[in-house]
Design an enzyme around this catalytic site. Structure first.
Site, mmCIF file in Angstrom:
data_model
loop_
_atom_site.group_PDB
_atom_site.id
_atom_site.type_symbol
_atom_site.label_atom_id
_atom_site.label_comp_id
_atom_site.label_asym_id
_atom_site.label_seq_id
_atom_site.Cartn_x
_atom_site.Cartn_y
_atom_site.Cartn_z
ATOM 1 N N ASP A 124 0.917 -1.321 0.175
ATOM 2 C CA ASP A 124 0.252 0.548 0.527
ATOM 3 C C ASP A 124 0.660 1.278 -0.391
ATOM 4 O O ASP A 124 2.215 0.835 -0.076
ATOM 5 C CB ASP A 124 -1.232 -0.086 1.242
ATOM 6 C CG ASP A 124 -1.934 0.524 1.254
ATOM 7 O OD1 ASP A 124 -2.199 1.609 0.762
ATOM 8 O OD2 ASP A 124 -1.713 1.858 2.414
ATOM 9 N N SER A 125 0.380 2.803 -0.338
ATOM 10 C CA SER A 125 0.812 3.544 -0.206
ATOM 11 C C SER A 125 1.761 3.944 1.219
ATOM 12 O O SER A 125 2.221 4.761 1.544
ATOM 13 C CB SER A 125 0.903 4.724 -0.531
ATOM 14 O OG SER A 125 -0.888 4.597 0.359
ATOM 15 N N TYR A 156 -0.978 8.861 -2.441
ATOM 16 C CA TYR A 156 -1.174 8.328 -3.447
ATOM 17 C C TYR A 156 -2.548 8.561 -4.441
ATOM 18 O O TYR A 156 -2.395 9.245 -5.345
ATOM 19 C CB TYR A 156 -0.891 6.890 -3.662
ATOM 20 C CG TYR A 156 -0.027 5.460 -3.582
ATOM 21 C CD1 TYR A 156 1.430 6.434 -3.134
ATOM 22 C CD2 TYR A 156 -0.229 4.196 -3.731
ATOM 23 C CE1 TYR A 156 2.399 5.382 -3.540
ATOM 24 C CE2 TYR A 156 0.760 3.725 -4.069
ATOM 25 C CZ TYR A 156 2.664 3.986 -4.110
ATOM 26 O OH TYR A 156 3.306 2.956 -3.910
ATOM 27 N N GLY A 157 -3.621 8.828 -3.150
ATOM 28 C CA GLY A 157 -4.487 9.776 -4.196
ATOM 29 C C GLY A 157 -4.683 10.905 -5.129
ATOM 30 O O GLY A 157 -4.839 11.125 -5.939
ATOM 31 N N CYS A 200 -4.390 -1.881 -1.512
ATOM 32 C CA CYS A 200 -4.276 -0.177 -2.027
ATOM 33 C C CYS A 200 -5.447 -0.106 -3.198
ATOM 34 O O CYS A 200 -5.164 -0.865 -4.386
ATOM 35 C CB CYS A 200 -2.915 0.234 -2.272
ATOM 36 S SG CYS A 200 -2.942 1.770 -2.581
ATOM 37 N N ASN A 201 -6.492 0.915 -2.510
ATOM 38 C CA ASN A 201 -7.354 1.059 -4.231
ATOM 39 C C ASN A 201 -6.996 1.685 -5.158
ATOM 40 O O ASN A 201 -7.463 1.445 -6.824
ATOM 41 C CB ASN A 201 -9.018 1.921 -3.916
ATOM 42 C CG ASN A 201 -9.870 0.950 -3.139
ATOM 43 O OD1 ASN A 201 -9.469 0.563 -1.601
ATOM 44 N ND2 ASN A 201 -10.642 0.676 -3.658
ATOM 45 N N THR A 202 -6.041 2.917 -4.558
ATOM 46 C CA THR A 202 -5.475 3.383 -6.220
ATOM 47 C C THR A 202 -4.617 2.922 -6.541
ATOM 48 O O THR A 202 -4.701 3.001 -7.666
ATOM 49 C CB THR A 202 -4.415 5.058 -4.663
ATOM 50 O OG1 THR A 202 -5.558 5.515 -4.122
ATOM 51 C CG2 THR A 202 -4.278 5.691 -5.961
ATOM 52 N N GLU A 219 -2.352 8.265 8.609
ATOM 53 C CA GLU A 219 -0.445 7.826 8.363
ATOM 54 C C GLU A 219 -0.140 8.431 9.717
ATOM 55 O O GLU A 219 1.420 7.596 10.251
ATOM 56 C CB GLU A 219 -0.310 8.208 7.464
ATOM 57 C CG GLU A 219 -0.566 7.930 5.860
ATOM 58 C CD GLU A 219 0.291 6.424 6.099
ATOM 59 O OE1 GLU A 219 1.352 6.733 5.628
ATOM 60 O OE2 GLU A 219 -0.290 6.044 5.213
ATOM 61 N N CYS A 244 -11.307 3.098 0.288
ATOM 62 C CA CYS A 244 -9.502 3.452 0.326
ATOM 63 C C CYS A 244 -9.841 2.347 1.658
ATOM 64 O O CYS A 244 -10.134 2.761 1.976
ATOM 65 C CB CYS A 244 -9.865 4.703 0.599
ATOM 66 S SG CYS A 244 -7.460 5.660 1.004
ATOM 67 N N THR A 245 -8.167 1.775 1.402
ATOM 68 C CA THR A 245 -7.774 1.071 2.780
ATOM 69 C C THR A 245 -7.339 1.545 3.498
ATOM 70 O O THR A 245 -7.520 0.690 5.206
ATOM 71 C CB THR A 245 -6.740 0.213 1.863
ATOM 72 O OG1 THR A 245 -5.436 0.365 1.529
ATOM 73 C CG2 THR A 245 -7.292 -1.055 0.962
ATOM 74 N N HIS A 246 -7.408 2.377 3.816
ATOM 75 C CA HIS A 246 -6.845 3.976 4.827
ATOM 76 C C HIS A 246 -8.246 4.048 5.936
ATOM 77 O O HIS A 246 -7.941 3.916 7.069
ATOM 78 C CB HIS A 246 -5.963 4.510 4.373
ATOM 79 C CG HIS A 246 -4.869 5.031 4.627
ATOM 80 N ND1 HIS A 246 -4.380 5.050 3.103
ATOM 81 C CD2 HIS A 246 -3.750 5.598 5.057
ATOM 82 C CE1 HIS A 246 -2.964 4.742 3.082
ATOM 83 N NE2 HIS A 246 -2.923 5.210 4.358
HETATM 84 N N1 DGL Z 1 -4.597 3.538 0.878
HETATM 85 C C1 DGL Z 1 -5.125 3.400 -0.542
HETATM 86 C C2 DGL Z 1 -6.223 3.125 -1.167
HETATM 87 O O1 DGL Z 1 -7.196 2.744 -0.779
HETATM 88 C C3 DGL Z 1 -4.394 4.867 -1.022
HETATM 89 C C4 DGL Z 1 -4.406 5.798 -0.083
HETATM 90 C C5 DGL Z 1 -3.328 7.224 -1.364
HETATM 91 O O2 DGL Z 1 -2.675 6.570 -0.730
HETATM 92 O O3 DGL Z 1 -4.102 8.412 -1.589
HETATM 93 O O4 DGL Z 1 -6.547 4.077 -2.311
#
Ligand code: DGL
Length: 279
Positions: free
Chosen positions: A12-13, A44-45, A75-77, A154, A186-188
């Site tokens: 993931d990011s 990453y978004g 990570c979805n992104t 984060e 988003c996994t966060h």
């Molecule tokens: N956890 C990530 C996701 O699922 C990335 C979020 C990010 O880094 O912007 O999209």
């Protein structure tokens, strides 16, 4: 060593993929995992899909060097940016990616209005467009980004006022429009479920895709004959391209495990465990 005992790679990011890691360890504690957080580049978004694709490739190459048997793009992104590309580049590697859980949301909604929270890049990707095309029939899907939220998570600032404000700004208008289901794309975001629930109330369903993704990982491992049957406890190794102590601290606060993490460095688009200085 038998391939079944090789680790699963997860990336993931940053710390978002820990929500997926947690679900995987819950149902497969015997599996070992190598987790990579690309905190040098988080979030990453707001980045371009092309850039995220490059990072995803560098991390995948590193994980393959660690002899992982399957890679979870947690990570979805990164899934939006690179999942198809990675599968075409490494056709013999099983990949499990993330896609916003619009399907279960559309099955469960009673009001016919669902809300999706994800990053800009995720909404721009073809994957999201195809999810809508496949599943969003007869249901109104409202979508929203949560600028700044990933940075706060984060830092482990789950109950910070800024976190709450970002979520309120996004969720109140959605509630006004009648959503009864929220998809965490988003996994966060699963780490802020308690805050989301305190804003929207218990009557609104919040979908965390992590348990379903963990079950999918188990299915793929079984299908490929890679599931580790030996019940001895697996080992989780954590790497970050960011700051080690901060990363260890956030892992402790988010998933309650005290761990040792190892540094990784980007060098010419590749990840290395030791930084080479000079020619
Ligand atoms: N956890 C990530 C996701 O699922 C990335 C979020 C990010 O880094 O912007 O999209």
């Amino acid at each position: 060593m038998e391939k079944k005992s090789f680790p699963i790679g997860i990336f993931d990011s940053g710390v978002g993929g820990l929500s997926v890691l947690r679900a995987i360890v819950d149902i497969m504690p015997q599996e070992s995992v190598v987790y990579v957080a690309d905190q040098a580049h988080v979030p990453y978004g707001p980045r371009s899909l092309e850039e995220v694709k490059g990072f995803s490739l560098g991390i995948t190459e590193f994980l393959l060097k660690q002899q992982v048997k399957l890679i979870v793009v947690a990570c979805n992104t990164a899934s939006a940016a690179a999942l198809r590309y990675l599968r075409s580049l490494f056709p013999y590697v099983p990949f499990v990616g993330m896609e916003p859980a619009v399907k279960p949301a559309t099955e469960q909604t009673r009001s016919g209005v669902v809300g999706v929270l994800a990053t800009e890049a995720t909404f721009q990707g073809e994957l999201y467009a195809s999810v809508l095309e496949r599943f969003a029939h007869g249901v109104k899907v409202l979508q929203h980004t949560c600028p700044g939220l990933v940075d706060l998570i984060e830092k482990g600032l789950i109950y910070d006022d800024r976190t709450r404000r970002i979520l309120e700004d996004v969720l109140f208008p959605m509630l006004k429009q009648g959503i009864d289901t929220i998809v965490l794309g988003c996994t966060h975001y699963p780490f802020v479920i308690p805050v989301i629930k305190s804003i929207v109330g218990e009557g609104i369903k919040v979908i965390d895709p992590a348990p379903a993704v963990a079950r999918q990982v188990r299915r793929v491992l079984e299908l490929c004959g890679l599931y580790k049957e030996d019940p001895s406890q697996g080992l989780v190794t954590y790497y970050t391209t960011g700051e080690i102590t901060a990363f260890e601290g956030v892992i402790q606060s988010l998933i309650g495990t005290s761990v040792k993490a190892y540094p990784l460095f980007w060098q010419d688009g590749r990840l290395t465990e030791r930084l080479r200085i000079g020619p």
